[in-house]
Each structure stands twice: as structure tokens, then as C-alpha cells.
Design an enzyme around this catalytic site. Structure first.
Site, mmCIF file in Angstrom:
data_model
loop_
_atom_site.group_PDB
_atom_site.id
_atom_site.type_symbol
_atom_site.label_atom_id
_atom_site.label_comp_id
_atom_site.label_asym_id
_atom_site.label_seq_id
_atom_site.Cartn_x
_atom_site.Cartn_y
_atom_site.Cartn_z
ATOM 1 N N GLU A 113 0.831 -1.211 0.000
ATOM 2 C CA GLU A 113 0.000 0.000 0.000
ATOM 3 C C GLU A 113 0.859 1.252 0.000
ATOM 4 O OE1 GLU A 113 -3.050 -0.159 -0.573
ATOM 5 O OE2 GLU A 113 -3.835 -2.055 0.209
ATOM 6 N N GLU A 372 -12.408 0.104 -9.385
ATOM 7 C CA GLU A 372 -12.047 -0.771 -10.505
ATOM 8 C C GLU A 372 -13.074 -0.785 -11.638
ATOM 9 O OE1 GLU A 372 -11.510 -1.450 -7.357
ATOM 10 O OE2 GLU A 372 -9.375 -1.918 -7.232
HETATM 11 C C1 DMJ Z 1 -6.345 0.330 -5.039
HETATM 12 O O1 DMJ Z 1 -5.630 0.753 -3.939
HETATM 13 C C2 DMJ Z 1 -5.450 -0.267 -6.070
HETATM 14 O O2 DMJ Z 1 -6.105 -0.223 -7.274
HETATM 15 C C3 DMJ Z 1 -5.034 -1.680 -5.764
HETATM 16 O O3 DMJ Z 1 -4.298 -2.278 -6.798
HETATM 17 C C4 DMJ Z 1 -6.190 -2.563 -5.447
HETATM 18 N N1 DMJ Z 1 -7.377 -1.832 -5.344
HETATM 19 C C5 DMJ Z 1 -7.397 -0.642 -4.576
HETATM 20 C C6 DMJ Z 1 -8.759 -0.008 -4.643
HETATM 21 O O4 DMJ Z 1 -9.780 -0.914 -4.714
#
Ligand code: DMJ
Length: 739
Positions: A113, A372
Site C-alpha cells: 500500500e 475498478e
Molecule cells: C487500489 O488501492 C489499487 O487499485 C489496488 O491495486 C487494489 N485496489 C485498490 C482499490 O480498490
């Protein structure tokens, strides 16, 4: 086509008839809200109208590992400000970040993250700041402060890679690293595949911008390990891996949670860095995904060692990014199909629930405002130009305004079934959701940057594709590459013109085959027709793929036996759970001359019953249930049905066989044999029919197909039996094949 400017909004609508509520403008207002109520906290708590400070709020477990007391939301949102043309605000925000943010807090954070949100945020913002500085008007004071911060953060994340395998630890203490006695981390033995495989864009960009190779080298090494550990039979990876031994801890394999951005970063690493190794790997994985995981419109999870076995009957919302990735790959058709399915789920439940079943019921009702689905909508609109995707975007905006907007921001939905809110607005809402929706509705010429010159990281941070021409500070990669199956898009850019020549409405044509998957939007009388009251929603999907985990699909074949084929042409076919059970010895192989039904779908009354009587009928999949078609053709006198897939280009080589299932009611009245051919195999049969008018075929289990020695005997036997007694076919392969 008229362009409509909405007063006060920076948006231009491309088509008549699509009018976004001006509520959309409030997005910008809410963009400023987190600063007002939450700064310098990491996140806004939109119900309490205050900032979330880790340690001061009840511990939420893993989710809190994103919070490093480094003003997460502001950093994650910096380049969104530039996209929105809010350059003054951007300049102010950069000043704030460079002045206030510390990256050396004694706090344990998620490596994944922190990389995608904070390192990515700093790099995206640096690229924007550098660009604005270069234009000579703004940011003249800027001296690469954000890049220096990015480098500092990169060095604070590096201790995570100190494992024997090279796969990173999942967490790191920003001040003390991993193995230091003060670090309070370093005891973990596992990480998720996406966690280890989603570093390369940010780390390579950092290396190339700073000239320090160490970052790209570590991220590349982690990718090498994952590639090396792929299951060699299926070319799939699992969800969780041991960071010391490299052994798989969880072997379920899909494209959603736990794996998603690993695949994304292979493709995008190729685009950003121009290194073929990544593309080759992506292509190999992609072929495997399309073979085992993608069953349009569904994306399933399978066992990586036994990929024809699906491991669960639900999908997670993270997989909604996949159609967007398929657009980058140039594979528009399955992207359109899956996106359409997702859209229908959002229509039914307002938002994508965190997990939903293959029958589109809520499995886990939370919706933390994930971006997404908006991301895929944006990419599909870019690729097709089809205004349908603007309408999809409009529906996302309207639902956010109606069901997530609260006085101090946008609140996550605790359960889509009840609409209750959570006091939570994750930083990706502004970094990604906001950005993709804004871009969907803006003209290219309105943007302060040429968006096509950038690649979006998984957190939608913008990195310039020009980095590919920057000298890599890394040694070349020597990992051997397996040849991937090639198609026209293996090495080229997608083009709708090539995919769908002379068919401007191709996206609609594809979507139409997947209408009413969830039953939402269907006229009530349609569900009731044919006595299927109330079960329509379940049934449609039940036709697509519902093979219980342990149940094996016995492969059948359609063997062409009349001259000139004489048994040499054998087409792999799938079985049905109803009709004659061809695997039972006593039925023997079922034989007949085949002919197309009219209508070909067999969804209306059969017009060529006379022609089909005593023969095996061919019917196209789609428009109504397999059982309805079979019943109608049986009544018309057909002695068997070969269903042919309506999805162009599908084949048994690429898609696992599945069993056709009934319509939920009793199908005991259907007694004729039924088999399913994917469209490539179906093409062989229909071409044979076009050339020879009548083609005699056998329908039988693959293991009992006729051997070479028996063809002429079998045909002779078949013809004799047929003319003498009106019975159809050889009774048993061994009888026909008796030497
Ligand atoms: C985001 O922090 C990024 O896209 C990550 O790859 C997975 N999905 C979250 C949001 O849903």
C-alpha cells in the site's frame, strides 16, 4: 453530435441525451473537504467530519496498515489535482507535503500500500511538478523535493526485500525497517502475490528518475521469483506465497484479490519500460487466464495445479479492473462481456459488492467505494468510443451521489443490501475513482497533459511512457522465456478496426448476448414466458458454467464418419446434464445425419421439422435455454442436438469444457443426446455440411471414439441398419469396429 458544456463544470458531454447531474461538480467540492476536516491525518472520516489518526481510532486490523501518519490522502491525490486542471491548488498542496510530511515515523505499514499510494503518489506528483516547472509559469521554486522524498521512502521500503528469496516482507517499520529489534515486524512468513509483484512500476520509475538502480533491481528480482514459481503445467500463480521458501501457501488462482495487480504490472512494465521479458511473461499468463479463468462473462477462481477445477462460486470486486487490462491487451470482446456482467451487478445492487456469487447474489455486501469498475469503464470508452460507456459512467456518478454522499465527503457502504454507511473514505476514492470518472467525461483537449503519454499505475498515478527510453540502470534480465501462444495482438497495439472490421456497433452486438444476466432490466413477462417464472435470473447463468467442484466433465466427441471424413475428423464436445447419458455403455454411440435447425437458435418454432426428422440437429447457443431448444427440436423429430457456441473464436483448446445444465425444472422429458461444440469446432462441422449437405456423425465419449480400422465397416453398418429398420446408428463401437 452536439457538445454540451455544463455551466460551472469542467465537463463536456460528447453526445446529446447524456446529461450528468451537475451534482458531479460537487466532486470537486468534496475534493477540498478532506483537507478542511482531516489534514494532516491520513484519511477523512466522512461521517465524523474529522481525520483518521492511527492509534486514536479503534484498530481495524490490516486496513490500518495503509496509514503511516504521512498524510496519505493528500499525497495520493496530488496528480488528480493536475488532471483536474487545479494547478494553483496543486502547487499549494505540494508545498504542504514537502513542508509537513515526515516519512520516518515509528510505524509499521504495508509495503504494497505504501508503494502504490505514497511512493506512486510522490512520483506522479513529481512528474507533474517537473512538467509544470518546465513550462516556465508555475512551480518555479520546485527543486525536485518530491523526488527526494520518493527516494527517501524507497530506501525505507528496501529492508522489506531482505529475504533469502527476494520476495518482500509484507510490512515494514518506516523508521526501523524489518529485522531491527525495535521494528515490531519481520515475523511474517507469507505475502500475497500482488503484494510482491506490484512494485516494478514505482521502483523502476524511481530508479530511472533518480539514477539509483537498487530499487528497480529489487522489484525485478521479486518478479523473477514469482515467474519462476508459476505452476509450469497451467502457467498460473497462487494467491499467497512463502517469502522465504517461495512455496505456495494458497493455490487458488484468479484475477482478483491477492493476484490482480501482479498481472497488471507485467503488462504495464512492458509498456513503461519497453522490456520484452515482461510482455512475454504477461502473454504466457494471459493465455492461461483465458483458458482456465475467463469464462465470459465470468472470471472464475481455479486451483493452480488443477485448473479445470473451480474453487469457489463467487467473484470479488477487485477483478473488475480486468476488462481494463484486457483493453490494453487488445482483447476487447471478453472485456466487453465481463464489463457488461459487472454493470448488471451494479444495476442490481447499486454498487459492486466486495464479493458476489456466480449467480450475482451478494456474497459479501461491503462496498468501500472501489474504483475498478469505473477504471474499466474508462478504458472501454477510450477503446470503443461507444457512448454506452458514458451512460455507465453516468450511472456510477448518480449512485455515488445518491447512496454514498454525506455532508463531509463520500462514505463507504457497509452493506449494499441495507445501504448503511461506514465512517471511511479510502484514499483511492480521490486518487482513482475521481480521476477515472473525470477523465471519462473530459475531452482530451481540456486536459493540461496529453494523457496518452502516461501509463496509470494500479493506484492511477501517472508515469510517463518516455521512461522506456531512459537508460535502464539495471542489468538485462536473463530469465529464460517460454514461448507464448501468439495472436495478432501479441506484439501490437489494440485496434477496434482490426478486431471488428466494418462493424461500428460491435460492442453493442457483444453486449446484447449478455443482456439480462441478473434479470434486472428485463420486462416481467419475459421472465415468465415458457413457464420459467421467477427462476430466470438463476437459470441464465446456470447455463454458462456451474460445474460443481468435484464433478468431472466427461469429454465427448462428434466424429464425422461419412465419406470423405471416414472418422478422421473428431471434434471435442461437452456433455449435458440432461437428455441421453452418452457415457452409459448401453446407449452406444449415437449416430445420425446432421442438419441446421431453422431458426438456427431453435428459440422459435422449428420451421424445418421435416428435414430434421430422424437427424441430429445443429442449434446455435444463446437467446433461450439449452433445455428449451432441445425440447423443441426433440418434438420436431430430431434424434440428437449439437449446440454450437455463439462466441466467435471459442475453442476447446482454450476454454475448459463445461456441462450444459437444464432449466431448473424437470428435464426428464428430454431423452435425446445433447452435446456442445465451441465455435471453432462448430465451424468445422458447419463447413462440412455446406460442402456435403449431409454429414453422418457419431456422438460418443472421447475414450470410445472409433479407431481408424473401423470406419468403412461402421459406415456400412450404419447405413444398413438405418435403411433396414429405420433405427439410427451403430449400437456400440466395438460392434462396428469388430475386425
Ligand atoms: C487500489 O488501492 C489499487 O487499485 C489496488 O491495486 C487494489 N485496489 C485498490 C482499490 O480498490
Amino acid at each position: 453530435m452536439a457538445l454540451h458544456h455544463v455551466p460551472g463544470c469542467p465537463f463536456v458531454f460528447r453526445i446529446d441525451g447524456i446529461v450528468l447531474p451537475c451534482n458531479f461538480c460537487f466532486f470537486f467540492f468534496f475534493f477540498l473537504v478532506p483537507q478542511k476536516y482531516a489534514y494532516p491525518a491520513d484519511e477523512l472520516m466522512p461521517l465524523s467530519c474529522k481525520g483518521r489518526v492511527r492509534g486514536l481510532e479503534p484498530n481495524r486490523g490490516d486496513i490500518d496498515d495503509s496509514l503511516g501518519k504521512f498524510s496519505l490522502t493528500l499525497i495520493d491525490t496530488l496528480d488528480t489535482l493536475v488532471v483536474l486542471n487545479k494547478l494553483e491548488e496543486f502547487e499549494e498542496a505540494v508545498k504542504r507535503v514537502t513542508k509537513d510530511v515526515r516519512l520516518d515515523n515509528d510505524i509499521v505499514v504495508s509495503v504494497f500500500e505504501t508503494n502504490i499510494r505514497v511512493l506512486g503518489g510522490l512520483l506522479g506528483a513529481h512528474v507533474m511538478a517537473d512538467m509544470l516547472r518546465g513550462q516556465g509559469k508555475r512551480m518555479q521554486w520546485y527543486q525536485d523535493e518530491l523526488l527526494h522524498m520518493a527516494k527517501e521512502l524507497g530506501y525505507r521500503l528496501l529492508p522489506a526485500f531482505n529475504t533469502t528469496s527476494g520476495l518482500p516482507y509484507p510490512r515494514v517499520n518506516l523508521r526501523y525497517g524489518v529485522l531491527n529489534p525495535l521494528s515490531r515486524t519481520g515475523t511474517e512468513s507469507d505475502t500475497c502475490t500482488a503484494c510482491a509483484g506490484t512494485m516494478i512500476l514505482e521502483f523502476a520509475a524511481l530508479s530511472r528518475l533518480s539514477g539509483e538502480a537498487v530499487f528497480e533491481e529489487h522489484a525485478r528480482k521479486a518478479l523473477d521469483v514469482l515467474w519462476d514459481k508459476r505452476q509450469r503445467g497451467s502457467d498460473l500463480v497462487g494467491t499467497v506465497i512463502n517469502i522465504h521458501s517461495g512455496d505456495w501457501v494458497r493455490r487458488d488462482s484468479g484475477v482478483g484479490a491477492g493476484i490482480d495487480s501482479y498481472y497488471e504490472y507485467l503488462m504495464k512494465a512492458y509498456i513503461l519500460l519497453g522490456d520484452n521479458v515482461y510482455l512475454e511473461r504477461f502473454n504466457t499468463h494471459y493465455s492461461a487466464i483465458m483458458k482456465y479463468i475467463s469464462q465470459p462473462p465470468l472470471l472464475l477462481s481455479v486451483h493452480m495445479h488443477n485448473p479445470t477445477v473451480s474453487v469457489r462460486s463467487w467473484m470479488d470486486s477487485l477483478l473488475a479492473f480486468f476488462p481494463g487490462l484486457q483493453v490494453l491487451r487488445g482483447d476487447l470482446k471478453p472485456a466487453i462481456e465481463t464489463h457488461e456482467m459487472l454493470y448488471q451487478v451494479t444495476q442490481q445492487h447499486k454498487f459492486l459488492p466486495e464479493a458476489f456469487t456466480t449467480e450475482f447474489r451478494v456474497h459479501w455486501g461491503q462496498h468501500p467505494l472501489r474504483p475498478e469498475f469505473a477504471e474499466s469503464t474508462y478504458f472501454l470508452y477510450k477503446a470503443t468510443g461507444d457512448p454506452y460507456y458514458l451512460k455507465v459512467g453516468q450511472s456510477i456518478v448518480e449512485k455515488l451521489n445518491a447512496h454514498a454522499r454525506v455532508p463531509c465527503g463520500f462514505a463507504a457502504v457497509q452493506d449494499v443490501r441495507t445501504g448503511t454507511h461506514e465512517d471511511r473514505m479510502d484514499s483511492f476514492f480521490l486518487a482513482e475513482m475521481f480521476k477515472y470518472l473525470y477523465l471519462l467525461f473530459s475531452e482530451k483537449s481540456q486536459l493540461p497533459i496529453d494523457i496518452d503519454n502516461y501509463i496509470f499505475t494500479t493506484e492511477a498515478h501517472l508515469l510517463p511512457v518516455s521512461l522506456s527510453t531512459t537508460q535502464s540502470p539495471c542489468r538485462g534480465n536473463s530469465t529464460p522465456i517460454l514461448p507464448a501462444e501468439e495472436d495478432i495482438f501479441t506484439y501490437s497495439c489494440p485496434s477496434a478496426q482490426i478486431l471488428f472490421p466494418n462493424n461500428p456497433s460491435f460492442a453493442k452486438t457483444i453486449r446484447d448476448s449478455y443482456k439480462y444476466l441478473t434479470g434486472v432490466g428485463r420486462a416481467p413477462h419475459a421472465a415468465a414466458s415458457g413457464g420459467q417464472k421467477g427462476t430466470y435470473r438463476v437459470k441464465l447463468i446456470a447455463e454458462v458454467s456451474q460445474t460443481p467442484e468435484e464433478e468431472e466433465v466427461v469429454p465427448l466427441v462428434v466424429q464425422l464418419i461419412s465419406p470423405p471424413f471416414l472418422g478422421r475428423t473428431v471434434l471435442t464436445a461437452g456433455p449435458a446434464k440432461f437428455g441421453m447419458d452418452l457415457t452409459k455403455e448401453e446407449h452406444g454411440p449415437n449416430t445420425g445425419t446432421s442438419g441446421r435447425s431453422a431458426p438456427y437458435s431453435a428459440c422459435g418454432s422449428i420451421e424445418n421439422a421435416e428435414e430434421l426428422h430422424g437427424n441430429i440437429a445443429l442449434a446455435l447457443r444463446g437467446d433461450c435455454m439449452f433445455a428449451a431448444k432441445a425440447r423443441r427440436l426433440q418434438e420436431a423429430g430430431a434424434i440428437g442436438v449439437i449446440f454450437i457456441d455463439h462466441r466467435e473464436g471459442s475453442s476447446s483448446e482454450e476454454t475448459p469444457l463445461f456441462q450444459m445444465v437444464g432449466d431448473g425444472g424437470s428435464t426428464s422429458d428430454i431423452t435425446i443426446p445433447l452435446v456442445f461444440l465451441f465455435s471453432r469446432e462448430g465451424d468445422v462441422l458447419t463447413r462440412a455440411l455446406e460442402e456435403h449437405r449431409n454429414v453422418d456423425v457419431l456422438l460418443l465419449p472421447r475414450e470410445r471414439q472409433m479407431g481408424r480400422g473401423c470406419y468403412s465397416m461402421c459406415v456400412a453398418f450404419f447405413r444398413e441398419t438405418k435403411s433396414a429398420s429405420g433405427e439410427q446408428g451403430c449400437h456400440h463401437p466395438t460392434v462396428a469396429g469388430a475386425q
